[in-house]
Design a protein around this motif. Structure first.
Motif, PDB file in Angstrom:
ATOM      1  N   SER A  52      31.712  50.153  84.584  1.00 35.80           N
ATOM      2  CA  SER A  52      32.677  50.774  84.994  1.00 35.80           C
ATOM      3  C   SER A  52      33.171  52.353  84.200  1.00 35.80           C
ATOM      4  N   SER A  53      33.833  52.818  84.986  1.00 36.57           N
ATOM      5  CA  SER A  53      34.119  54.334  84.276  1.00 36.57           C
ATOM      6  C   SER A  53      35.474  54.087  83.636  1.00 36.57           C
ATOM      7  N   ARG A  54      35.572  54.593  82.361  1.00 36.05           N
ATOM      8  CA  ARG A  54      36.946  54.405  81.536  1.00 36.05           C
ATOM      9  C   ARG A  54      37.570  55.617  81.214  1.00 36.05           C
ATOM     10  N   PRO A  55      38.156  56.206  82.348  1.00 37.91           N
ATOM     11  CA  PRO A  55      38.973  57.648  82.352  1.00 37.91           C
ATOM     12  C   PRO A  55      40.147  57.347  81.310  1.00 37.91           C
ATOM     13  N   CYS A  56      40.111  56.831  80.012  1.00 35.95           N
ATOM     14  CA  CYS A  56      41.367  56.663  79.288  1.00 35.95           C
ATOM     15  C   CYS A  56      42.090  57.827  78.837  1.00 35.95           C
ATOM     16  N   TYR A  57      41.376  58.961  78.778  1.00 34.44           N
ATOM     17  CA  TYR A  57      41.870  60.104  78.374  1.00 34.44           C
ATOM     18  C   TYR A  57      41.901  61.080  79.267  1.00 34.44           C
ATOM     19  N   THR A  58      42.638  62.160  79.158  1.00 36.62           N
ATOM     20  CA  THR A  58      42.916  63.189  80.114  1.00 36.62           C
ATOM     21  C   THR A  58      41.674  63.874  80.360  1.00 36.62           C
ATOM     22  N   GLN A  59      40.740  64.189  79.042  1.00 38.52           N
ATOM     23  CA  GLN A  59      39.418  65.020  79.367  1.00 38.52           C
ATOM     24  C   GLN A  59      38.580  64.050  78.385  1.00 38.52           C
ATOM     25  N   SER A  60      38.291  62.863  79.026  1.00 37.83           N
ATOM     26  CA  SER A  60      37.649  61.764  78.337  1.00 37.83           C
ATOM     27  C   SER A  60      36.068  62.112  78.345  1.00 37.83           C
ATOM     28  N   THR A  61      35.288  62.194  77.140  1.00 36.87           N
ATOM     29  CA  THR A  61      33.979  62.458  76.790  1.00 36.87           C
ATOM     30  C   THR A  61      33.083  61.120  77.084  1.00 36.87           C
ATOM     31  N   ILE A  62      33.700  60.116  77.759  1.00 40.75           N
ATOM     32  CA  ILE A  62      33.157  58.783  78.138  1.00 40.75           C
ATOM     33  C   ILE A  62      32.639  58.822  79.314  1.00 40.75           C
ATOM     34  N   ARG A  63      31.385  58.662  79.748  1.00 39.61           N
ATOM     35  CA  ARG A  63      30.858  58.760  81.138  1.00 39.61           C
ATOM     36  C   ARG A  63      31.031  57.292  81.633  1.00 39.61           C
ATOM     37  N   THR A  64      30.771  56.268  81.170  1.00 39.40           N
ATOM     38  CA  THR A  64      30.817  54.957  81.714  1.00 39.40           C
ATOM     39  C   THR A  64      30.460  53.853  80.581  1.00 39.40           C
ATOM     40  N   VAL A  65      30.973  52.730  80.781  1.00 37.12           N
ATOM     41  CA  VAL A  65      30.855  51.313  79.906  1.00 37.12           C
ATOM     42  C   VAL A  65      30.122  50.544  80.445  1.00 37.12           C
ATOM     43  N   PHE A  66      29.038  49.692  79.812  1.00 37.40           N
ATOM     44  CA  PHE A  66      28.232  48.550  80.330  1.00 37.40           C
ATOM     45  C   PHE A  66      28.676  47.564  79.181  1.00 37.40           C
ATOM     46  N   GLN A 107      42.783  54.827  52.006  1.00 36.03           N
ATOM     47  CA  GLN A 107      44.168  54.547  51.615  1.00 36.03           C
ATOM     48  C   GLN A 107      44.760  53.816  52.589  1.00 36.03           C
ATOM     49  N   PHE A 108      44.420  53.209  53.719  1.00 30.94           N
ATOM     50  CA  PHE A 108      44.810  52.552  54.760  1.00 30.94           C
ATOM     51  C   PHE A 108      45.948  53.214  55.425  1.00 30.94           C
ATOM     52  N   ARG A 109      45.520  54.485  55.600  1.00 27.28           N
ATOM     53  CA  ARG A 109      46.218  55.637  56.393  1.00 27.28           C
ATOM     54  C   ARG A 109      45.553  56.178  57.559  1.00 27.28           C
ATOM     55  N   GLY A 110      46.190  56.374  58.725  1.00 27.49           N
ATOM     56  CA  GLY A 110      45.654  56.922  59.919  1.00 27.49           C
ATOM     57  C   GLY A 110      46.308  57.980  60.520  1.00 27.49           C
ATOM     58  N   LEU A 111      45.777  59.042  61.114  1.00 26.48           N
ATOM     59  CA  LEU A 111      46.440  59.899  61.846  1.00 26.48           C
ATOM     60  C   LEU A 111      46.192  59.497  63.316  1.00 26.48           C
ATOM     61  N   VAL A 112      47.412  59.747  64.217  1.00 31.83           N
ATOM     62  CA  VAL A 112      47.255  59.108  65.570  1.00 31.83           C
ATOM     63  C   VAL A 112      46.581  60.517  66.324  1.00 31.83           C
ATOM     64  N   ASN A 113      45.844  60.224  67.212  1.00 34.67           N
ATOM     65  CA  ASN A 113      44.698  61.391  67.892  1.00 34.67           C
ATOM     66  C   ASN A 113      45.570  61.866  69.287  1.00 34.67           C
ATOM     67  N   PRO A 114      45.956  62.928  69.331  1.00 29.18           N
ATOM     68  CA  PRO A 114      46.598  63.497  70.532  1.00 29.18           C
ATOM     69  C   PRO A 114      45.489  63.474  71.830  1.00 29.18           C
ATOM     70  N   MET A 115      44.114  63.498  71.166  1.00 32.15           N
ATOM     71  CA  MET A 115      43.149  63.509  72.236  1.00 32.15           C
ATOM     72  C   MET A 115      43.017  62.135  73.066  1.00 32.15           C
ATOM     73  N   SER A 116      43.501  61.118  72.405  1.00 26.36           N
ATOM     74  CA  SER A 116      43.344  59.887  73.216  1.00 26.36           C
ATOM     75  C   SER A 116      44.836  59.827  74.178  1.00 26.36           C
ATOM     76  N   MET A 117      45.490  60.715  74.427  1.00 27.76           N
ATOM     77  CA  MET A 117      46.569  60.801  75.445  1.00 27.76           C
ATOM     78  C   MET A 117      46.123  60.823  76.719  1.00 27.76           C
ATOM     79  N   LYS A 118      46.524  60.360  77.736  1.00 30.33           N
ATOM     80  CA  LYS A 118      46.472  60.611  79.214  1.00 30.33           C
ATOM     81  C   LYS A 118      47.606  61.254  80.023  1.00 30.33           C
ATOM     82  N   ASP A 119      47.369  62.317  80.287  1.00 31.67           N
ATOM     83  CA  ASP A 119      48.603  62.974  81.018  1.00 31.67           C
ATOM     84  C   ASP A 119      49.942  63.279  80.219  1.00 31.67           C
ATOM     85  N   GLY A 120      49.599  63.343  78.828  1.00 32.86           N
ATOM     86  CA  GLY A 120      50.737  63.748  77.912  1.00 32.86           C
ATOM     87  C   GLY A 120      51.152  62.590  77.137  1.00 32.86           C
TER      88      GLY A 120
END
Length: 303
Positions: A125-139, A189-202
């Motif tokens: 199944s295609s996984r268009p999770c992001y606006t410009q996803s680098t994922i083609r498909t997932v099995f 340090q158990f810290r993480g920055l949220v990734n704007p690339m994971s957004m879909k349509d903002g």
């Protein structure tokens, strides 16, 4: 009796393993850089860690490593994160494994999983999770209560989708012979920055929000800017000038990444990048840390 099977060596190995279990990867690297004996202890421990993490999913790990090498595939997700952090700090259960490969490498990975008695339960199944996803498909493959997602990159570079993950916490991967982390300092340090690339349509999708909540429940602090962790004993974060800044242009061969080679003949931390490897450049981007009106555009691409 061979030296490696003496009671003394077995006891010493257990003591060293217990000590290493509370060390983060950067501390293990420092310990291993002291001398050849230390390096050998650390590498053997890390190889055992890898086997233990993958044992519930893969029975014939040596053969599976051959498949990863032949297909230029990697393992990412929670398992790679558990490899980076101290074992004592990552006791959460793991029932799923994520393998990243290319369209050309998929058949080899799928055949290896079928040999491991996994069943294909999703035909891709295609996984268009992001606006410009680098994922083609997932099995998706399953066996009992275990699940393995085989993620096909939209490019000839298997690791490209890893830099679109929801946060820097999970931008790590295990290959057949090495380990890589894009943000080891923050992650340790158990810290993480949220990734704007994971957004879909903002906006972040519900799936991304659930993933962020999951890691916050595991003790991680997730913010949009390094300034959000500012304290009296820390210098104020300089937007764009700090290598850990979301607006800093990063590459998989820069000094802020952690690269560990899991071979006895190699250094615990490789300072050199194999010229034959793909070099990925990325910028998390988003709103600036200093609240200026010059947001940077997120991107990721292969050199």
């Amino acid at each position: 009796m061979p030296l490696t099977q003496t009671p003394f060596i077995r006891i010493l190995t257990e003591v060293m393993d217990n000590m290493f279990d509370v060390m983060a990867l950067d501390v293990l690297q420092s310990f291993g850089s002291a001398c050849k004996a230390h390096r050998k202890w650390v590498i053997e421990y890390l190889r055992r860690r890898k086997r233990c993490l993958l044992a519930k999913f893969i029975a014939d790990l040596a053969s599976f490593d051959d498949t990863l090498r032949a297909t230029s595939s990697v393992i990412s997700g929670s398992v790679a994160l558990q490899f980076l952090l101290p074992q004592d700090a990552t006791r959460w259960p793991s029932t799923d494994l994520d393998i990243y490969t290319t369209a050309a490498g998929y058949k080899g990975v799928a055949d290896a999983l079928l040999c491991e008695k996994y069943i294909l339960i999703s035909t891709g199944s295609s996984r268009p999770c992001y606006t410009q996803s680098t994922i083609r498909t997932v099995f998706t493959f399953a066996k009992g209560g275990l699940r393995i997602d085989v993620v096909i990159s939209a490019s000839a570079c298997a690791i490209l989708p890893i830099f679109q993950f929801h946060s820097t916490i999970v931008m790590n991967y295990l290959s057949a012979d090495s380990f890589f982390s894009a943000y080891p300092l923050f992650t340790n340090q158990f810290r993480g920055l949220v990734n704007p690339m994971s957004m879909k349509d903002g906006r972040h999708t519900m799936k991304v929000v659930c993933a962020l909540v999951k890691y916050e429940n595991r003790g991680f602090s997730i913010n949009a800017s390094a300034n959000d962790w500012e304290s009296e004993d820390e210098e104020e974060h300089e937007c764009r000038d700090n290598v850990c800044c979301p607006h800093y242009i990063r590459a998989t061969n820069d000094v802020a990444c952690a690269r560990v080679v899991l071979e006895e003949s190699a250094s615990v931390q490789s300072e050199d990048w194999d010229a034959g490897d793909d070099v990925v450049m990325w910028r998390l981007g988003g709103e600036t840390c200093d609240e200026a009106d010059n947001a940077s555009v997120p991107y990721v691409f292969v050199l």
